[in-house]
Design an enzyme around this catalytic site. Sequence first.
Site: not given
Ligand code: NAD
Length: 566
Positions: A417, A212, A285, A319
């Site tokens: 962050e 997803k 992650e 990240c």
């Molecule tokens: P987000 O948490 O808003 O969304 C991530 C994913 O989760 C999306 O596909 C979203 O549609 C889905 N999602 C949202 N709500 C959900 C729910 N209730 N249940 C299941 N899925 C759901 O994050 P974002 O804004 O897309 O990404 C940015 C964040 O990701 C930052 O905090 C960044 O640090 C982190 N990130 C971490 C890594 C790592 O490897 N540690 C890598 C990349 C990004």
Amino acid sequence: MNKLHSEFAYISALRGESYSRGKACAVISVIWRETPAARKIHLAMADVEIAARTIASVNPATGEILRELACASEQEVRDAVLRARAAQPAWVALGVHKRAKVLREFQFLLHEKKSDIAAALTREAGKPHVEALTTEVLVVLDSARFYVENAHSLLRDEHLAHGNLAMKTKAGRIVREPYGVIGIISPWNYPLSTPATESLAALVAGNAVVVKPSEFTSLIALELAALFHSAGVPKDVFQVVVGDGSTGAALLNTEIDKLIFTGSVATGKRIAQAAGERLLPVILELGGKDPMVVLEDADIDVASSGAVWGSFMNAGQTCLSVERCYVHRSIYEPFVEACVRKTKQLRVGNGTDPQTDMGPMIHERQLRIVEQQVEDARTHGARVLTGGRRLPDLGPNFYAPTVLSDVTHQMRIMREETFGPVLPIMTFDSEEEALALANDSEFGLAASIWTRDRHRGEVLARRLNAGTVQINDAVSCFGISEAPHGGVKSSGIGRTHGRFGLEEMVRIKYVASDRLPRMKKVWWYGYGRNFANQIEALVDLQFSRRIGQRVRGAIGPLGSLFRKRL
Ligand code: NAD
């Protein structure tokens, strides 16, 4: 009844409405009185409504809508997982060599399409073309190389020698078995390399995968699916279900065997809670607030270039970005001056222009977070040395690369962050103070130490609370396919990438087979005084600190072999 309540709560969440059990009760009691067929129609109607939701893929540099896509409904997500489950046994039966061959073909196809894929990444995520190549395409190519070359040796059965004398008659073997169906939920900032590297590990281990992707970058995920399928991964073994958070929640609610989630801490916590309810294994992650510690013996020119690149590449939306910079007081002034000078030289613009160093941010919401944190810092005494404002002339989502000084740990910019192009710099006077500041965070994804003395850097690295520490570089650890990726504290649980990432895609089974199948085991029933003495002797033989007792112990247990057993 409870199932209806949870369906109702789910539908409310999808509609963005708050769920009230009291209000729901009234409606549910009406539905409940209906026949099962009518109930089914009600739920199907709700599903149709979910399916009718759409998401738009938008070019963040221009605001142009690239494509609108329908969100997969809850039923469609469930069906995708059922198809994946049905297809997985044939995939695992192929064996690791044949699966690796298919993934090698994926690697060749991605290589052939590298420029098109990079262009698509720039269009949908805004990153400069060069970064699309280095941090996405190259990372995935090398990850495929690593798994193709190493999966066989890393996944093969392992013989395990037994130390306990009583267990010497057994041959032990560690067997690695795929989970079955792995769900992957990924974010928008590395829309190719994050889901692709995780999928490569899952697939080579024999799992089927349902991804997803982020609602902001669905098109790249569909490109990834097309590449896997052209390479020979069966359509049902790798699937993409597009949609928003509700679609992610729907995937979590299916019968997947493990979930790899990459995203924010807030969503990660919600997922961990839901997964905990059914003991679904998850890898999380999550976010970071990576510190950069610049010691007094660092090369100022190198470290300042590293700080500028580490903070502003991908417009700070990484990240592993440098989010906090601590510099020894003795070199603070020239270091800050170099950072400001180099930041002012950056060319901000549309990533399609090969001259562009920094592109737009992904969307307005992310821009507002950055704006608020910079404003909070400014009102609490930070100095904005460059940047600190939007660049509306360039497009809707551009924010100037920003350097801040005089920041403190009381400011949001040093605690939360930021995920945007901001480099906040602080001084320190001693190594101890630098370590304390770097470790003073709820996050622990990665960190970097900058020094001419590699040994000193490696000693300090052990005292930083982080999943990865780099000496004299930042962010690039994501491109080392052999290295595990993951964090501590709020930055997450588990590892992706490399050997440890592959281990997360398999269940460990232990097979212990007795070499003397016709012999009753000595520890079985038929207890008594003699047997107790024999066992005491066996324990003495193995564990006594006195040699004499060990020697005596060597004789005692022999009798137990001839003991009458039940
Ligand atoms: P987000 O948490 O808003 O969304 C991530 C994913 O989760 C999306 O596909 C979203 O549609 C889905 N999602 C949202 N709500 C959900 C729910 N209730 N249940 C299941 N899925 C759901 O994050 P974002 O804004 O897309 O990404 C940015 C964040 O990701 C930052 O905090 C960044 O640090 C982190 N990130 C971490 C890594 C790592 O490897 N540690 C890598 C990349 C990004």
